[in-house]
Design an enzyme around this catalytic site. Structure first.
Site, PDB file in Angstrom:
ATOM      1  NE  ARG A  99      -3.718   2.176  -0.157  1.00  0.00           N
ATOM      2  CZ  ARG A  99      -4.805   2.572   0.494  1.00  0.00           C
ATOM      3  NH1 ARG A  99      -5.252   1.856   1.515  1.00  0.00           N
ATOM      4  NH2 ARG A  99      -5.452   3.653   0.126  1.00  0.00           N
ATOM      5  N   GLY A 100       0.831   1.992  -1.075  1.00  0.00           N
ATOM      6  CA  GLY A 100       1.751   3.099  -1.279  1.00  0.00           C
ATOM      7  C   GLY A 100       1.803   4.101  -0.138  1.00  0.00           C
ATOM      8  CD  GLU A 101      -3.081   5.436   2.573  1.00  0.00           C
ATOM      9  OE1 GLU A 101      -3.484   5.538   3.745  1.00  0.00           O
ATOM     10  OE2 GLU A 101      -3.785   5.710   1.581  1.00  0.00           O
ATOM     11  CG  ASP A 102      -0.013   2.010   5.021  1.00  0.00           C
ATOM     12  OD1 ASP A 102      -0.403   3.122   5.421  1.00  0.00           O
ATOM     13  OD2 ASP A 102      -0.720   0.996   5.023  1.00  0.00           O
ATOM     14  CB  THR A 103       5.469   0.534   2.941  1.00  0.00           C
ATOM     15  OG1 THR A 103       4.877  -0.040   1.762  1.00  0.00           O
ATOM     16  CG2 THR A 103       4.760   0.006   4.169  1.00  0.00           C
ATOM     17  NE  ARG A 104       3.816   5.051  -3.929  1.00  0.00           N
ATOM     18  CZ  ARG A 104       3.529   4.146  -4.865  1.00  0.00           C
ATOM     19  NH1 ARG A 104       4.493   3.677  -5.630  1.00  0.00           N
ATOM     20  NH2 ARG A 104       2.297   3.724  -5.024  1.00  0.00           N
ATOM     21  N   GLY A 132      -0.872   6.038 -18.566  1.00  0.00           N
ATOM     22  CA  GLY A 132      -1.968   6.015 -19.509  1.00  0.00           C
ATOM     23  C   GLY A 132      -2.459   4.616 -19.834  1.00  0.00           C
ATOM     24  CD  GLU A 166      -1.147  -5.068  -6.269  1.00  0.00           C
ATOM     25  OE1 GLU A 166      -0.999  -4.020  -6.921  1.00  0.00           O
ATOM     26  OE2 GLU A 166      -0.413  -5.389  -5.314  1.00  0.00           O
TER      27      GLU A 166
END
Length: 240
Positions: A99-104, A132, A166
């Site tokens: 999850r990008g907002e947690d661990t990116r 795109g 995913e």
């Protein structure tokens, strides 16, 4: 993909630990920042060691076509009921699900960089997808064409239907193609992932039950996938 000696992996992780320890001892960085780097490096070292050791146990194949043939043979006949057949083609060594907002910008970024530095071809959505394009089909295809999948379960992972789709695909590939899956439980308890309970996964699924009231099979597929992947041996990280 080349196999890397365990000593080389350990050395490459010990060196930055010594460096940051020296910075901390001479008061160049705070204790909080030092602990962040310490636990991040140790966590990444564990992932790399597991990947290296498990890869060594996998018989080497002379070329990509031979590897693809081996993976195609393990697909059970029941997979013919799927909407599209598995290709059996291996394009990536590792697929990162997170999850990008947690661990990116912290753990996943450090892990991704460390894997690439070891020559491990790793798929991360923001790096590989062409702007795109239709993202979902490309992600599913990338999962199918990866030898390993590292799933980073974090507090907000289950809030995302995208992440749940995913992990559901990962569970299917694990069952049908023998894809090796390595879970990382980042600030969440493994039992919370398996049972969809607690402050994070429990509340997320309460919302999903209401939102997808007319699609019970979809929600059940997510639950089954979380149980299967969450039940695997992995790493439980609470600090860093």
């Amino acid at each position: 993909m080349a196999s890397y000696p365990v000593r080389l992996v350990l050395l490459s992780c010990i060196c930055p630990l010594v460096f940051f320890s020296a910075l901390f001892l001479f008061s160049f960085i705070s204790s909080g920042l030092y602990l962040f780097f310490f636990f991040s490096i140790v966590s990444i070292c564990c992932c790399l060691l597991a990947f290296t050791l498990s890869h060594k146990q996998t018989p080497a194949t002379p070329d990509t076509s031979a590897s693809a043939t081996t993976n195609t043979e393990v697909i059970p006949s029941s997979s013919s009921s799927s909407s599209s057949p598995r290709s059996g083609k291996l394009t990536y060594d590792v697929f990162l699900s997170f999850r990008g907002e947690d661990t990116r910008k912290n753990f996943t970024d450090h892990l991704y960089t460390a894997l690439w530095q070891k020559g491990i071809h790793t798929f991360r959505d923001d790096e590989e997808l062409v702007r795109g394009e239709s993202i979902a089909p490309n992600l599913l295809k990338a999962i199918e064409e990866s030898r390993y999948v590292i799933v980073v379960f974090s507090p907000n992972y289950a809030d995302s239907a995208w992440c749940l789709d995913e992990v559901a695909e990962v569970a299917d590939c694990m069952k049908e193609m023998g894809t090796k899956v390595l879970p990382v439980f980042y600030h969440v308890d493994p039992s919370e992932v398996r049972r969809q309970t607690g402050e994070h996964f429990g509340k997320a699924f309460e919302k999903h039950q209401k939102r997808y009231k007319k699609e019970p099979n979809k929600v059940q597929r997510w639950k089954d996938a979380l149980f299967q992947v969450g039940n695997l041996s992995g790493w439980h990280l609470q600090d860093g």
